[in-house]
Design a protein around this motif. Structure first.
Motif, short mmCIF file in Angstrom:
data_model
loop_
_atom_site.label_atom_id
_atom_site.label_comp_id
_atom_site.label_asym_id
_atom_site.label_seq_id
_atom_site.Cartn_x
_atom_site.Cartn_y
_atom_site.Cartn_z
N GLY A 117 49.67 33.47 53.10
CA GLY A 117 50.57 33.76 52.19
C GLY A 117 50.75 32.63 50.80
N GLN A 118 49.74 31.65 51.14
CA GLN A 118 50.00 30.53 50.24
C GLN A 118 49.28 30.80 48.80
N ASP A 134 40.70 39.02 56.18
CA ASP A 134 41.65 39.98 56.87
C ASP A 134 42.90 39.24 57.03
N ASP A 135 43.99 39.87 56.46
CA ASP A 135 45.55 39.61 56.79
C ASP A 135 45.97 40.60 57.70
N PHE A 165 57.26 38.39 54.51
CA PHE A 165 58.32 38.69 55.11
C PHE A 165 58.41 38.44 56.71
N PHE A 166 57.39 39.30 57.23
CA PHE A 166 56.98 39.57 58.93
C PHE A 166 56.06 38.04 59.05
N ARG A 167 55.29 37.48 58.30
CA ARG A 167 54.66 36.38 58.38
C ARG A 167 55.81 35.15 58.96
N LYS A 171 54.84 35.65 65.25
CA LYS A 171 54.04 34.75 65.54
C LYS A 171 52.69 35.44 65.34
N PRO A 172 51.56 34.76 64.69
CA PRO A 172 50.27 35.11 64.53
C PRO A 172 49.65 35.94 65.78
#
Length: 206
Positions: A117-118, A134-135, A165-167, A171-172
């Motif tokens: 998201g950067q 992939d995200d 928002f979910f990021r 947690k990953p």
């Protein structure tokens, strides 16, 4: 097709020649589109291609940049489809690269953000669909929408906003694992007050 007029020519382009305008996709979404493709016969495959026109922009040296349908484009590339239709929205082929990308972002036709998201430099945007990263959060955002957690919205890159928002809240490791439990957590978040600023927000659940 003539309704589009001379300002919107339709090109037939090989998927490997399509240039992305973002850095990431949800690879699970791409896999789902490939599975749908496998379930179709030859006639329905032809109809699907004909109905999925890619909105595009001509960039420096006449390169074709698509501004939507990246998941479908990558799926068709991986499936070996020879040609897809592209509707040219604008011809910016005469612009210098830096001016081109600034203009694209100003028009909300480019999304230079990575899988964290950067914000990135324009040079980080891959030159081929096969190079898209992939995200998993992007996949989660699509799953939430499909499950009724939010409405489909025409705002450009709306699902990337949901992904971010979910990021910030999940947690990953949990997102990478996926599953119904994760989806239920995400749905609760999607209906919460904190999500009220997002496009397609469908309100609080009492």
């Amino acid at each position: 097709m003539s309704q589009h007029g001379p300002r919107h020519p339709i090109l037939s382009v090989a998927p490997e020649r399509l240039h992305p305008t973002q850095l990431t996709v949800g690879r699970a979404e791409v896999a789902a589109k490939r599975a749908q493709w496998h379930a179709l016969g030859a006639k329905k495959r032809k109809a699907l291609i004909a109905s999925h026109w890619f909105p595009g922009v001509l960039g420096p040296q006449g390169a074709v940049y698509i501004v939507d349908h990246h998941h479908f484009g990558l799926a068709m590339l991986l499936e070996g489809v020879e040609r897809v239709p592209v509707i040219v929205q604008r011809d910016f082929s005469w612009l210098a690269p830096d001016t081109f990308w600034r203009t694209m972002e100003f028009n909300r036709w480019a999304h230079p953000y990575d899988d964290r998201g950067q914000r990135t430099d324009y040079a980080a945007i891959p030159s081929r669909l096969s190079e898209l990263r992939d995200d998993p959060y992007r996949t989660l955002a699509a799953r939430v929408r499909e499950a009724g957690g939010c409405a489909k919205d025409a705002t450009p890159y709306a699902e990337f906003l949901w992904a971010d928002f979910f990021r910030a809240r999940l947690k990953p490791a949990a997102v990478a694992k996926g599953g119904d439990k994760l989806l239920q957590r995400a749905l609760l978040l999607a209906h919460g007050h904190d999500a009220g600023y997002l496009p397609g927000w469908s309100g609080l659940i009492e």
